[in-house]
Design a protein around this motif. Structure first.
Motif, PDB file in Angstrom:
ATOM      1  N   ASP A  67     -40.404 -15.157  22.794  1.00 48.76           N
ATOM      2  CA  ASP A  67     -39.762 -14.738  24.049  1.00 48.76           C
ATOM      3  C   ASP A  67     -38.308 -14.331  23.815  1.00 48.76           C
ATOM      4  OD1 ASP A  67     -42.105 -15.256  25.369  1.00 48.76           O
ATOM      5  OD2 ASP A  67     -41.490 -17.227  26.103  1.00 48.76           O
ATOM      6  N   ALA A  68     -37.598 -15.122  22.992  1.00 47.39           N
ATOM      7  CA  ALA A  68     -36.189 -14.815  22.725  1.00 47.39           C
ATOM      8  C   ALA A  68     -36.056 -13.488  21.982  1.00 47.39           C
ATOM      9  CB  ALA A  68     -35.547 -15.943  21.914  1.00 47.39           C
ATOM     10  N   ARG A  70     -38.223 -11.015  22.035  1.00 46.24           N
ATOM     11  CA  ARG A  70     -38.590  -9.923  22.941  1.00 46.24           C
ATOM     12  C   ARG A  70     -37.434  -9.594  23.886  1.00 46.24           C
ATOM     13  NH1 ARG A  70     -42.784 -11.944  24.944  1.00 46.24           N
ATOM     14  NH2 ARG A  70     -41.988 -12.689  26.939  1.00 46.24           N
ATOM     15  N   THR A  71     -36.754 -10.638  24.377  1.00 45.98           N
ATOM     16  CA  THR A  71     -35.592 -10.410  25.243  1.00 45.98           C
ATOM     17  C   THR A  71     -34.500  -9.660  24.491  1.00 45.98           C
ATOM     18  OG1 THR A  71     -36.085 -12.425  26.477  1.00 45.98           O
ATOM     19  CG2 THR A  71     -33.865 -11.530  26.695  1.00 45.98           C
ATOM     20  N   GLU A  74     -35.541  -6.040  24.244  1.00 44.14           N
ATOM     21  CA  GLU A  74     -35.331  -5.343  25.515  1.00 44.14           C
ATOM     22  C   GLU A  74     -33.845  -5.119  25.786  1.00 44.14           C
ATOM     23  OE1 GLU A  74     -37.336  -7.936  28.174  1.00 44.14           O
ATOM     24  OE2 GLU A  74     -39.355  -7.178  27.690  1.00 44.14           O
ATOM     25  N   LEU A  75     -33.008  -6.108  25.444  1.00 42.91           N
ATOM     26  CA  LEU A  75     -31.556  -5.948  25.629  1.00 42.91           C
ATOM     27  C   LEU A  75     -31.015  -4.840  24.735  1.00 42.91           C
ATOM     28  CD1 LEU A  75     -30.382  -9.668  25.876  1.00 42.91           C
ATOM     29  CD2 LEU A  75     -30.276  -7.950  27.691  1.00 42.91           C
ATOM     30  N   GLN A 183     -25.210 -11.251  27.272  1.00 41.54           N
ATOM     31  CA  GLN A 183     -26.577 -11.768  27.292  1.00 41.54           C
ATOM     32  C   GLN A 183     -27.184 -11.752  25.888  1.00 41.54           C
ATOM     33  OE1 GLN A 183     -28.477  -9.196  30.135  1.00 41.54           O
ATOM     34  NE2 GLN A 183     -27.838 -10.401  31.888  1.00 41.54           N
ATOM     35  N   HIS A 184     -26.865 -10.711  25.139  1.00 38.33           N
ATOM     36  CA  HIS A 184     -27.356 -10.584  23.775  1.00 38.33           C
ATOM     37  C   HIS A 184     -26.869 -11.761  22.925  1.00 38.33           C
ATOM     38  CE1 HIS A 184     -27.875  -8.852  19.722  1.00 38.33           C
ATOM     39  NE2 HIS A 184     -28.795  -8.094  20.276  1.00 38.33           N
ATOM     40  N   GLN A 187     -28.670 -14.945  23.987  1.00 38.74           N
ATOM     41  CA  GLN A 187     -30.054 -14.966  23.545  1.00 38.74           C
ATOM     42  C   GLN A 187     -30.149 -15.250  22.052  1.00 38.74           C
ATOM     43  OE1 GLN A 187     -31.954 -14.774  26.161  1.00 38.74           O
ATOM     44  NE2 GLN A 187     -33.770 -15.304  24.999  1.00 38.74           N
ATOM     45  N   TYR A 357     -43.834  -8.107  21.405  1.00 40.14           N
ATOM     46  CA  TYR A 357     -42.973  -7.226  22.191  1.00 40.14           C
ATOM     47  C   TYR A 357     -43.661  -6.716  23.455  1.00 40.14           C
ATOM     48  CZ  TYR A 357     -39.864  -7.057  18.141  1.00 40.14           C
ATOM     49  OH  TYR A 357     -39.011  -7.384  17.125  1.00 40.14           O
TER      50      TYR A 357
END
Length: 403
Positions: A67-68, A70-71, A74-75, A183-184, A187, A357
């Motif tokens: 999840d991390a 994938r985030t 996306e970021l 946010q990056h 994460q 992903y």
């Protein structure tokens, strides 16, 4: 001795004692036997729990790592899009600045022309008299200048307004970019923490997990689990398609005589399956093929149902063909697993991934990055485990992949 067998034996002995009205055993000895049986039951329950714990201990951390990642993925996409938008805004702002500079120079030129002509006042020009024809030409000339000046002023004002809007948009995009970067960073910290948690679990239960993966019974259970999952997915897909077909029939236009409008038969579209692509599927990832379909596993008793491609962690995993993601989650024995439905009963399976992903419902094209290589599910080797299945049954992918 197997704890379960011992429990059954002692329970049978207890039954004989009770039928015999305890026989030569007294009540105290019977209580002791019962206590031992209870202890064995508890020990067996603990052992079973530990086996499940060894199998699923990595589940939470490996899901969180996926999840991390994938985030972060996306970021990164959002950051790239925002940086592109910001660059375009800056280019438009520069173009508008240049246009404003040109318009200001042209306006100053017109003002100077009017000033040096000495006839900037139209009323004064009329009162001075003179040749009527010349006067008419002068009035026409000055009207052109005045109209051009007004047009320049209007265009200049529009560009100045646009420049204000572009400046505000740049500020918003810059704020968005700063937020994405923050946010990056957060994460990345989450990812680091989850990797440390996984490392701790591996250190604590690594030998148990590895021993469990090498047990023939475990491998057979994993095969039954994945086959059942594929069958359930196939049934769900068939039901969905049947429901969509029924809805399409209901929505079909009605002919004037009351029956459905006859439609021409639609030609078969091979895009719905992999049949036409045999020998031309792209490789799901690059690496060394160390296990082939149908070859025995090291432990014996079971065969490989797909290919294991040894590859470095984090390397992209690609969809071998167009399709739709129907499963994307952690599964015991397979780690982070993604399954793609290609239509016509064909599915492809990609497991052992570090990151997923794509999520359920995502449409993918051949070559799309859907995951990244890892060693999840307790697997000590880093790489991709890949299967092809038709109607839930695995078959050799080797002849289907492009050499």
């Amino acid at each position: 001795m197997n704890p379960r067998h011992l429990i059954v034996g002692m329970a049978f002995a207890l039954h004989l004692l009770s039928v015999n009205a305890y026989g030569a055993q007294d009540a105290a000895e019977l209580a002791t036997i019962r206590s031992k049986i209870q202890q064995l039951r508890e020990q067996n329950h603990v052992a079973e729990t530990n086996r499940n714990r060894a199998a699923d201990a990595l589940k939470q951390s490996e899901r969180a790592i996926s999840d991390a990642n994938r985030t972060l993925f996306e970021l990164n996409q959002q950051r790239n899009d925002t940086e592109l938008a910001l660059t375009q805004l800056r280019n438009r702002s520069q173009t508008t600045h240049n246009a404003i500079d040109r318009q200001q120079q042209e306006l100053m030129k017109l003002i100077r022309q009017q000033y040096f002509s000495g006839q900037s006042d139209t009323a004064k020009l009329l009162m001075n008299g003179g040749n009527p024809n010349q006067m008419a030409r002068n009035l026409t000339y000055f009207s052109y200048i005045s109209r051009a000046r007004n047009q320049l002023i209007s265009a200049l004002q529009q560009n100045l307004n646009q420049l204000d809007q572009l400046t505000q948009a740049q500020q918003q995009q810059q704020a968005r970019l700063d937020q994405i970067r923050q946010q990056h960073q957060q994460q990345r910290q989450v990812l680091q923490q989850q990797r440390q948690i996984k490392q701790q679990v591996v250190q604590q239960l690594g030998s148990e997990i590895q021993q469990q993966r090498q047990q023939i019974a475990t491998l057979e259970q994993n095969e039954k689990r994945i086959t059942k999952l594929m069958q359930d997915l196939a049934r769900a897909i068939a039901k969905r398609k049947a429901r969509e077909a029924a809805e399409a029939r209901k929505a079909r236009p009605i002919a004037p005589h009351g029956g459905p409008v006859r439609q021409l038969a639609q030609p078969f579209t091979p895009d719905t399956g992999l049949g036409r692509l045999k020998g031309r599927l792209i490789m799901p990832t690059r690496g060394e093929l160390i296990h082939r379909f149908g070859t025995p596993r090291e432990q014996g008793g079971t065969l490989w149902k797909g290919l294991f491609i040894k590859a470095p962690a984090g390397q992209p995993v690609h969809s071998v063909a167009n399709g739709q993601v129907v499963f994307a989650d952690w599964l015991r024995g397979f780690g982070n697993l993604i399954i793609i439905d290609h239509g016509g009963g064909y599915m492809s399976l990609y497991s052992n991934n570090e990151t997923l992903y794509k999520q359920v419902g995502s449409s993918v094209k051949a070559g799309d990055t859907i995951a990244s290589v890892g060693n999840t599910g307790g697997n000590s080797e880093t790489g991709l485990y890949f299967e092809l299945r038709y109607q839930s049954q695995a078959f050799d992918p080797s002849n289907w992949l492009a050499r």
